[in-house]
Each structure stands twice: as structure tokens, then as C-alpha cells.
Design an enzyme around this catalytic site. Structure first.
Site, PDB file in Angstrom:
ATOM      1  N   ASP A  80      -8.276 -16.640 -30.433  1.00 23.14           N
ATOM      2  CA  ASP A  80      -9.485 -16.109 -31.114  1.00 23.14           C
ATOM      3  C   ASP A  80     -10.753 -16.039 -30.359  1.00 23.14           C
ATOM      4  O   ASP A  80     -10.990 -16.933 -29.994  1.00 23.14           O
ATOM      5  CB  ASP A  80      -9.591 -16.596 -33.081  1.00 23.14           C
ATOM      6  CG  ASP A  80     -10.556 -15.945 -33.713  1.00 23.14           C
ATOM      7  OD1 ASP A  80     -10.948 -14.596 -33.417  1.00 23.14           O
ATOM      8  OD2 ASP A  80     -10.782 -16.720 -35.134  1.00 23.14           O
ATOM      9  N   MET A 112      -7.915 -23.885 -30.507  1.00 23.05           N
ATOM     10  CA  MET A 112      -6.168 -23.308 -30.930  1.00 23.05           C
ATOM     11  C   MET A 112      -6.049 -22.013 -30.630  1.00 23.05           C
ATOM     12  O   MET A 112      -6.914 -20.781 -31.656  1.00 23.05           O
ATOM     13  CB  MET A 112      -5.360 -23.856 -31.655  1.00 23.05           C
ATOM     14  CG  MET A 112      -5.166 -25.425 -31.134  1.00 23.05           C
ATOM     15  SD  MET A 112      -4.043 -26.345 -32.812  1.00 23.05           S
ATOM     16  CE  MET A 112      -4.366 -25.783 -33.834  1.00 23.05           C
ATOM     17  N   SER A 140     -13.179 -23.487 -33.056  1.00 25.60           N
ATOM     18  CA  SER A 140     -11.675 -23.908 -33.664  1.00 25.60           C
ATOM     19  C   SER A 140     -11.691 -25.418 -33.847  1.00 25.60           C
ATOM     20  O   SER A 140     -12.405 -26.598 -34.326  1.00 25.60           O
ATOM     21  CB  SER A 140     -10.394 -23.392 -34.183  1.00 25.60           C
ATOM     22  OG  SER A 140     -10.185 -23.266 -34.775  1.00 25.60           O
ATOM     23  N   THR A 141     -10.505 -25.821 -33.731  1.00 24.84           N
ATOM     24  CA  THR A 141     -10.389 -27.497 -33.290  1.00 24.84           C
ATOM     25  C   THR A 141     -10.703 -28.467 -32.574  1.00 24.84           C
ATOM     26  O   THR A 141     -11.113 -27.930 -31.474  1.00 24.84           O
ATOM     27  CB  THR A 141      -8.881 -27.412 -33.212  1.00 24.84           C
ATOM     28  OG1 THR A 141      -7.766 -26.727 -33.398  1.00 24.84           O
ATOM     29  CG2 THR A 141      -8.196 -28.835 -32.601  1.00 24.84           C
ATOM     30  N   HIS A 143     -13.826 -22.368 -37.721  1.00 24.03           N
ATOM     31  CA  HIS A 143     -12.444 -21.430 -37.971  1.00 24.03           C
ATOM     32  C   HIS A 143     -11.989 -23.314 -39.417  1.00 24.03           C
ATOM     33  O   HIS A 143     -12.129 -24.482 -38.908  1.00 24.03           O
ATOM     34  CB  HIS A 143     -11.127 -22.245 -37.734  1.00 24.03           C
ATOM     35  CG  HIS A 143     -11.001 -20.778 -36.845  1.00 24.03           C
ATOM     36  ND1 HIS A 143      -9.823 -21.235 -35.775  1.00 24.03           N
ATOM     37  CD2 HIS A 143     -11.360 -19.622 -36.820  1.00 24.03           C
ATOM     38  CE1 HIS A 143      -9.864 -19.629 -34.684  1.00 24.03           C
ATOM     39  NE2 HIS A 143     -10.906 -19.045 -35.825  1.00 24.03           N
TER      40      HIS A 143
END
Length: 341
Positions: free
Chosen positions: A285, A282, A160-161, A187
Site C-alpha cells: 500500500d 506489510m 503499517s506494521t 493502518h
């Protein structure tokens, strides 16, 4: 209070973003600027904790701001973009040290923008800018000698991030003849996923594309999951081939694409022949899915805290005692390659 600086040539958008940030109750807008040059000067003067900038501005754009700010006055920068599908400028900004990016709202009613922006601003505060200003890794142009009988048949990655940079580092470090398919759930909105695939395909020796429903998985290919639905791996009953499918189930942690959705299906199809890699991001998941892969006898790898932009998703896996190995991002390519030798 978190001190934020807004760099945006549209007066309406400056007001819109300011209102969103102030609604959080813990963010103070310490200044605004109309282009990258003004923004650079404001960063030095106002010393904000985080900067939110548009990508496309007259004379001095967002790339100019990111490039020069990270050299002169490093600070976490969130990029807003409405660029077209095939533009790779957002990923150039991330490579230069931007913290993360968001789809720019196209109207005042774009309320889905509010919470993601506030969450990113909170996450950006206190981030180690050293993890953002990372030198680009060299591409591995060599081929590797692999055993005829491979220990694993797929590598599944979730991020993600901070993920785009980590994924680039991972793929650039793999040998040109990597023997199994790699499937990635990052993401990201769909139009950015398409441009990310184009960028990765140009940067690496592997074949990178967006996975299509019904497509058969092939070795030496890297597949990015769609940003429009949750992608799963499935076995076609008629042919016995392993294909990409579309999952209707919604996942609590994240949707479109959900890392858990991908990992759970990989565990079901590949069982102990799967390697799962959870990268910076973050939330948590991927934790449920990686636990399932480990339960089936597969191998699980978590990116270490030092090399993460945000130590959230890997931390959740480590805390759940589901990580077989915790590895620095620079070492993950070689580590994964060694698992096939």
C-alpha cells in the site's frame, strides 16, 4: 511449524485463539498462560517463535509481559486489546517492544480477526527483535530557521506494521516550528487512531489530531487519517482552500485508511510541492500513490530495510524504482527538515 504461546486469562479466548492459529496449518500452540507472570515463565521454558497476549489480565498484565520479556527473553509479541478509545496502553506496549497489536474479537463470530492474526504471526517469525527493542528518541525542542519560500508545502506519510514507533521517532525529531502540514495514513482501527493522536500530541511539539472531513490543512499540524473511511486531500472550488475529503472508492491494497488514497490525492493537489515518506509495513500500500507523487515532481523517501520492523511497503517502492532516497528512520526527521532549508 511456527511455535506460538498464548497468554490470556479467558479460557474461551484461549480456545478461540488456538483454533484460529491451528487452522493456518503451520502454527503449533506450544503453551498457554493466564497472566503476564505465567507467560514470562512459559516463554523461557517453551521458547516460542511468537507470543499472542491479552492486554488486560489479573495481577500481571500485558504491559508487564512485554516489558519483562523484551528484557529477559526477547520474542515477537502480538498484543490483543479491547481497551477504550482514550487508553494509550497499546502504544506503551509497542514502545516497550511489542511487534504489533490487534483489536480483540468480542464474540465467537468475530471472523474478521482470523486472517489478520495469522498474517501477523507469519510476519513476526524471523523479525529482528533488535528493531523492536529500540530506545525512545529524544524530543527535538529546538526551532529551525526556514527559508521564506519553501520548496515543499506538505509531507505525506504512510505506514503499517511497526508504524507507530517509526512515526513517533519521525515526529519527535522534527523542529517545534515545522512549517507545513503533515498528513499520516497509518493502518489502524479508528479507536486506536484516536488514542494514538493523543499520545503523539503529548510526546511532540507539534499539534496532532485526527483529520476531519471538510477541515482546512494548517502548517505545524499533524493529521492522522481516520480509520473509518479513506481520507483524501481536495481543493474547495468555492474558497480555493485545501481541505480533507472522504473518498468512496475502495483500494485493492488496503482500506480505511488507504495510503494510496492519501498519496494519490496529494499528488493531484500539491504536484511537485509534496514530500512522501513510506515507512515500515506489510504489503505494498502506498506504492501506486508514491509513484504518482514522483511522476508529478515531488520527493519520495523510503525507510531503509535495517530500521523497518517489516520491510514490505518500502521494499515495494524501492523495487518500483520510485524512491528518491532510502533513509534510516533515525535520520528521516533531519533529512525531511533539510528539504525545507
Amino acid at each position: 511449524m511456527i511455535k506460538a504461546l498464548i497468554v490470556e486469562d479467558s479460557g474461551f479466548m484461549r480456545i478461540r485463539i488456538s483454533d484460529v492459529l491451528r487452522s493456518a496449518g503451520m502454527v503449533q500452540v506450544v503453551g498457554t498462560a493466564k497472566n503476564g507472570d505465567e507467560g514470562l515463565k512459559a516463554i523461557k521454558l517453551k521458547k516460542p517463535d511468537v507470543v499472542i497476549t491479552d492486554m488486560v489480565m489479573p495481577e500481571y498484565d500485558g504491559l508487564y509481559l512485554v516489558k519483562n520479556a523484551m528484557k529477559q527473553s526477547p520474542v515477537p509479541i502480538i498484543v490483543l486489546s479491547s481497551l477504550e478509545r482514550k487508553s494509550t496502553q497499546v502504544f506503551e506496549a509497542l514502545a516497550l517492544g511489542a511487534f504489533e497489536f490487534l483489536d480483540k474479537p468480542k464474540s465467537e463470530r468475530g471472523l474478521g480477526f482470523n486472517k489478520p492474526l495469522i498474517d501477523l504471526v507469519k510476519a513476526a517469525v524471523g523479525v529482528d527483535v533488535g528493531t523492536l527493542k529500540k530506545a525512545a528518541p529524544a524530543r527535538n525542542d529546538l526551532e529551525h530557521t526556514f527559508n521564506d519560500l519553501l520548496n515543499y508545502e506538505i509531507v505525506a506519510v504512510g505506514a503499517s506494521t511497526g508504524g507507530p514507533g517509526a512515526i513517533e521517532t519521525f515526529l519527535k525529531g522534527l523542529p517545534a516550528n515545522f512549517p507545513v502540514p503533515i498528513v499520516i495514513a497509518q493502518h489502524m482501527p479508528q479507536r486506536f487512531i484516536e488514542s494514538f493522536a493523543l499520545r503523539l500530541n503529548a510526546l511532540t511539539n507539534l499539534n496532532v489530531k485526527v483529520a476531519q472531513v471538510g477541515e482546512r490543512l494548517q502548517p505545524n499540524y499533524v493529521y492522522l487519517c481516520s480509520g473509518e473511511f479513506n481520507t483524501e486531500i481536495m481543493t474547495d472550488k468555492a474558497s480555493g482552500h485545501i481541505l480533507f475529503g472522504k473518498k468512496k472508492r475502495k483500494f485493492k491494497e488496503f482500506n480505511d485508511p488507504s495510503v494510496d488514497c492519501l498519496f494519490l490525492s496529494v499528488a493531484e493537489v500539491y504536484k511537485n510541492k509534496a514530500i512522501a515518506v513510506i515507512m515500515t509495513g506489510m504489503g505494498k500500500d502506498g506504492m501506486e500513490g508514491i509513484c504518482k507523487i514522483k511522476e508529478q515532481g515531488g520527493l519520495s523517501i523510503a525507510q531503509n530495510e535495517k530500521s523497518c520492523v517489516v520491510y514490505g511497503m518500502p521494499k515495494a517502492v524501492v523495487d518500483a524504482k520510485a524512491a528518491d532516497y532510502v533513509v534510516h528512520i533515525d535520520e528521516i526527521p533531519g533529512f525531511v527538515t533539510s528539504c525545507f532549508s
